[in-house]
Design a protein around this motif. Structure first.
Motif, short mmCIF file in Angstrom:
data_model
loop_
_atom_site.label_atom_id
_atom_site.label_comp_id
_atom_site.label_asym_id
_atom_site.label_seq_id
_atom_site.Cartn_x
_atom_site.Cartn_y
_atom_site.Cartn_z
N HIS A 84 0.84 -1.19 0.00
CA HIS A 84 0.00 0.00 0.00
C HIS A 84 0.88 1.25 0.00
CE1 HIS A 84 -3.70 -2.21 0.64
NE2 HIS A 84 -3.22 -2.78 1.75
N SER A 85 0.26 2.39 -0.31
CA SER A 85 0.95 3.69 -0.28
C SER A 85 2.27 3.63 -1.03
CB SER A 85 1.19 4.11 1.18
OG SER A 85 -0.02 4.17 1.90
N LEU A 86 2.21 3.07 -2.21
CA LEU A 86 3.43 2.89 -2.99
C LEU A 86 4.04 4.22 -3.40
CD1 LEU A 86 2.29 -0.21 -5.02
CD2 LEU A 86 4.35 -0.08 -3.63
N LYS A 87 5.38 4.22 -3.42
CA LYS A 87 6.15 5.41 -3.75
C LYS A 87 7.02 5.13 -4.96
CE LYS A 87 6.69 6.23 1.24
NZ LYS A 87 7.69 6.41 2.33
N PRO A 88 7.46 6.17 -5.67
CA PRO A 88 8.36 5.92 -6.80
C PRO A 88 9.61 5.15 -6.40
CG PRO A 88 7.48 8.13 -6.91
CD PRO A 88 7.00 7.57 -5.61
N GLY A 89 10.07 5.33 -5.17
CA GLY A 89 11.24 4.61 -4.67
C GLY A 89 11.02 3.13 -4.50
N ASP A 90 9.77 2.68 -4.59
CA ASP A 90 9.48 1.24 -4.52
C ASP A 90 9.63 0.57 -5.88
OD1 ASP A 90 6.81 2.12 -2.31
OD2 ASP A 90 8.73 1.24 -1.75
N THR A 91 9.88 1.34 -6.92
CA THR A 91 10.04 0.78 -8.25
C THR A 91 11.24 -0.15 -8.30
OG1 THR A 91 9.02 2.69 -9.34
CG2 THR A 91 10.51 1.34 -10.67
N ALA A 92 11.01 -1.39 -8.73
CA ALA A 92 12.06 -2.40 -8.77
C ALA A 92 11.48 -3.69 -9.33
CB ALA A 92 12.62 -2.67 -7.37
N VAL A 93 12.37 -4.64 -9.61
CA VAL A 93 11.94 -6.01 -9.86
C VAL A 93 11.88 -6.70 -8.50
CG1 VAL A 93 12.46 -8.20 -10.97
CG2 VAL A 93 13.00 -6.04 -12.14
N TYR A 94 10.75 -7.29 -8.22
CA TYR A 94 10.52 -7.96 -6.93
C TYR A 94 10.66 -9.47 -7.12
CZ TYR A 94 9.02 -3.69 -4.66
OH TYR A 94 8.99 -2.43 -4.11
N TYR A 95 11.45 -10.07 -6.25
CA TYR A 95 11.71 -11.50 -6.29
C TYR A 95 11.26 -12.13 -4.98
CZ TYR A 95 15.10 -10.18 -9.92
OH TYR A 95 15.72 -9.66 -11.03
N CYS A 96 10.77 -13.38 -5.05
CA CYS A 96 10.61 -14.15 -3.84
C CYS A 96 11.68 -15.24 -3.83
CB CYS A 96 9.21 -14.74 -3.70
SG CYS A 96 8.71 -15.91 -4.96
N ALA A 97 12.06 -15.64 -2.63
CA ALA A 97 13.12 -16.61 -2.46
C ALA A 97 12.84 -17.44 -1.23
CB ALA A 97 14.47 -15.90 -2.34
N ALA A 98 13.42 -18.64 -1.20
CA ALA A 98 13.17 -19.58 -0.10
C ALA A 98 14.48 -20.00 0.54
CB ALA A 98 12.42 -20.80 -0.62
N THR A 99 14.42 -20.17 1.86
CA THR A 99 15.56 -20.67 2.60
C THR A 99 15.08 -21.61 3.69
OG1 THR A 99 17.44 -20.07 4.00
CG2 THR A 99 15.51 -18.66 4.15
N HIS A 100 15.87 -22.64 3.99
CA HIS A 100 15.59 -23.53 5.11
C HIS A 100 16.05 -22.90 6.43
CE1 HIS A 100 13.68 -27.21 4.02
NE2 HIS A 100 14.52 -27.49 3.05
N SER A 101 16.78 -21.80 6.30
CA SER A 101 17.30 -21.14 7.49
C SER A 101 16.25 -20.18 8.06
CB SER A 101 18.59 -20.41 7.13
OG SER A 101 19.18 -19.83 8.26
N TYR A 102 16.67 -19.30 8.95
CA TYR A 102 15.74 -18.39 9.60
C TYR A 102 15.40 -17.23 8.67
CZ TYR A 102 20.21 -16.10 10.43
OH TYR A 102 21.46 -15.54 10.27
N CYS A 103 14.33 -16.52 9.01
CA CYS A 103 13.90 -15.36 8.25
C CYS A 103 14.96 -14.27 8.31
CB CYS A 103 12.60 -14.83 8.84
SG CYS A 103 11.34 -14.41 7.63
#
Length: 123
Positions: A84-103
């Motif tokens: 929400h409340s997106l800003k021009p600075g949020d412009t990017a390629v967004y990726y999701c990724a997985a790890t067995h380790s901690y967040c």
């Protein structure tokens, strides 16, 4: 085959909202910590948010706290990023990724990555 697939990106005006989806195949999202990262042109990957179903922990970058919400639907094997409340600075390629380790907001340790979805915030 283990895969993550992002969708939901697009062009939105400043102040607008988008919901990104990360659909997992070949792995169960409740067995991993799933993170969202973004990369703007000329910049390195930035950790945006993460959720770990094993311990219920979440992580948000300071730049998105109060604007973005991460959630997980284990039945659909999907992790969402509501923005929400997106800003021009949020412009990017967004990726999701997985790890067995901690967040974590650091890309090190995430060994499964999606192809990314473009988010452009512009009037």
């Amino acid at each position: 085959e283990v895969q993550l697939g992002e969708s939901g990106g697009g062009l939105v005006q400043p102040g607008g909202s988008l919901r990104l989806s990360c659909v997992a195949s070949g792995l169960a999202v409740d067995d991993y910590a799933i993170g969202w990262f973004r990369q703007a042109p000329g910049k390195e990957h930035e950790g945006v948010s993460c959720i770990s179903n094993s311990d219920g922990s979440t992580y948000y970058a300071d730049s998105v706290k109060g604007r973005f919400t991460i959630s997980s639907d284990n039945a659909k094997n999907t992790v969402y990023l509501q923005m929400h409340s997106l800003k021009p600075g949020d412009t990017a390629v967004y990726y999701c990724a997985a790890t067995h380790s901690y967040c974590s907001g650091l890309p090190r340790g995430y060994d499964i990555w999606g192809q990314g979805t473009q988010v452009t915030v512009s009037s």
